[in-house]
Design a protein around this motif. Structure first.
Motif, PDB file in Angstrom:
ATOM      1  N   PHE A  93     -10.276   5.774   2.938  1.00 39.98           N
ATOM      2  CA  PHE A  93      -9.929   5.888   1.527  1.00 39.98           C
ATOM      3  C   PHE A  93     -10.932   5.088   0.702  1.00 39.98           C
ATOM      4  N   HIS A  94     -11.200   5.564  -0.496  1.00 43.47           N
ATOM      5  CA  HIS A  94     -12.164   4.881  -1.351  1.00 43.47           C
ATOM      6  C   HIS A  94     -11.561   4.420  -2.676  1.00 43.47           C
ATOM      7  N   THR A  95     -10.545   5.125  -3.140  1.00 42.50           N
ATOM      8  CA  THR A  95      -9.958   4.765  -4.448  1.00 42.50           C
ATOM      9  C   THR A  95      -8.440   4.662  -4.378  1.00 42.50           C
ATOM     10  N   SER A  96      -7.884   4.373  -3.218  1.00 41.27           N
ATOM     11  CA  SER A  96      -6.428   4.298  -3.067  1.00 41.27           C
ATOM     12  C   SER A  96      -5.880   3.006  -3.653  1.00 41.27           C
ATOM     13  N   ALA A  97      -4.735   3.126  -4.291  1.00 40.99           N
ATOM     14  CA  ALA A  97      -4.061   1.943  -4.822  1.00 40.99           C
ATOM     15  C   ALA A  97      -3.149   1.319  -3.765  1.00 40.99           C
ATOM     16  N   TYR A  98      -3.070   1.950  -2.586  1.00 39.42           N
ATOM     17  CA  TYR A  98      -2.138   1.490  -1.553  1.00 39.42           C
ATOM     18  C   TYR A  98      -2.857   1.128  -0.260  1.00 39.42           C
ATOM     19  N   ALA A  99      -3.631   2.063   0.284  1.00 42.17           N
ATOM     20  CA  ALA A  99      -4.313   1.811   1.551  1.00 42.17           C
ATOM     21  C   ALA A  99      -5.544   0.951   1.354  1.00 42.17           C
ATOM     22  N   ASN A 138      -9.228   0.203   1.213  1.00 40.21           N
ATOM     23  CA  ASN A 138     -10.331   1.123   0.955  1.00 40.21           C
ATOM     24  C   ASN A 138     -11.564   0.778   1.785  1.00 40.21           C
ATOM     25  N   ASN A 139     -12.346   1.841   2.062  1.00 41.82           N
ATOM     26  CA  ASN A 139     -13.624   1.717   2.775  1.00 41.82           C
ATOM     27  C   ASN A 139     -13.454   1.195   4.197  1.00 41.82           C
ATOM     28  N   ILE A 140     -12.296   1.465   4.789  1.00 42.86           N
ATOM     29  CA  ILE A 140     -12.013   1.079   6.175  1.00 42.86           C
ATOM     30  C   ILE A 140     -11.446   2.291   6.899  1.00 42.86           C
ATOM     31  N   SER A 141     -11.908   2.558   8.104  1.00 47.27           N
ATOM     32  CA  SER A 141     -11.404   3.688   8.888  1.00 47.27           C
ATOM     33  C   SER A 141      -9.994   3.383   9.390  1.00 47.27           C
TER      34      SER A 141
END
Length: 254
Positions: free
Chosen positions: A151-157, A159-162
């Motif tokens: 994810f790159h723009t998630s407000a929950y997960a 970001n930038n991690i597999s």
């Protein structure tokens, strides 16, 4: 993944909400179609959907509140946050109880309608988890696996991690449950057994998938997550329901 899909003037269409809406509509149309095919009163299906949606949302919010009671006591305004704070198991339980209440009011037999509508529940959940994927909630653990998603723009997960694609796996399982339940509905020996199979399949799948979830804020009971703890009881309930209804079936045919 992107939750804000598009805007119509000042109105923003969010992926999560859209998928929930599609899931509810799909559940309704499939339920109505199957009711007509099975000789059940299709006029009740719309009311069932409304009752179960309301009961499901209330149950989902209630279970979230119970599992996060300390945070809510510290900040009661969390109860008014309708964008976050939902637990699927609470929605399932709340929806089932709402259906039972509706059947009692309308003097309907619960189990035939339970079997009729529970595949639609699995179908709606499949679409709902697609919404989770778009929003980035219900995410998985960090992983080096080639199937990981970022994810790159998630407000929950994070970001930038597999991450383990738990939303995709869950959605796929729910759609699979839908087809399995439709198939089994033609082979059941007694009313209530389709619902029982759903409880068993969903509980086992959810119990296993919880080991790969990364959103630990949802609470725990000892070494188990809250959902794993509930899964133990729902799978037992499913097994008991399957056995009891199966034993009663020959008596009803006499």
């Amino acid at each position: 993944m992107k939750n804000e899909l598009f805007a119509i003037g000042p109105i923003v269409v969010y992926g999560y909400g859209l998928m929930i809406a599609i899931g509810i509509l799909a559940a309704y149309f499939v339920g109505e179609y199957r009711a007509k095919r099975k000789g059940l009163d299709a006029d009740h299906i719309f009311n069932f959907v409304i009752w179960c949606v309301i009961g499901g949302f209330l149950g989902s919010k209630l279970l979230y509140s119970l599992t996060n009671i300390k945070n809510i006591i510290a900040n009661p305004s969390l109860l008014l946050d309708f964008q976050n704070g939902w637990v699927v198991y609470g929605g399932i339980i709340g929806g089932i109880f709402s259906a039972i209440i509706y059947c009692r009011i309308k003097k309907l037999k619960f189990l035939p309608y339970f079997d009729l509508l529970i595949p639609s529940v699995a179908l709606a959940q499949g679409f709902g988890r697609v919404g989770c994927l778009l929003a980035g909630c219900c995410y998985g653990h960090e992983t080096n696996s080639p199937i990981g998603i970022v994810f790159h723009t998630s407000a929950y997960a994070p970001n930038n991690i597999s991450l383990v694609p738990t939303q995709i796996i869950s959605s796929g399982l729910n759609f699979l449950h839908f087809f399995v339940l439709i198939w089994f509905a033609k082979r059941k020996k007694a009313d209530g057994q389709v619902g029982a199979v759903y409880l068993i399949l969903y509980s086992i799948g959810r119990f296993i998938l919880e080991y790969y979830r990364g959103d630990l804020i949802r609470g725990s009971v000892g070494a188990l997550s809250t959902s794993q703890f509930i899964s133990i009881f729902t799978v037992i309930a499913g097994v008991v329901l399957f056995i009891i209804t199966g034993r009663q079936a020959p008596k009803e045919q006499l």
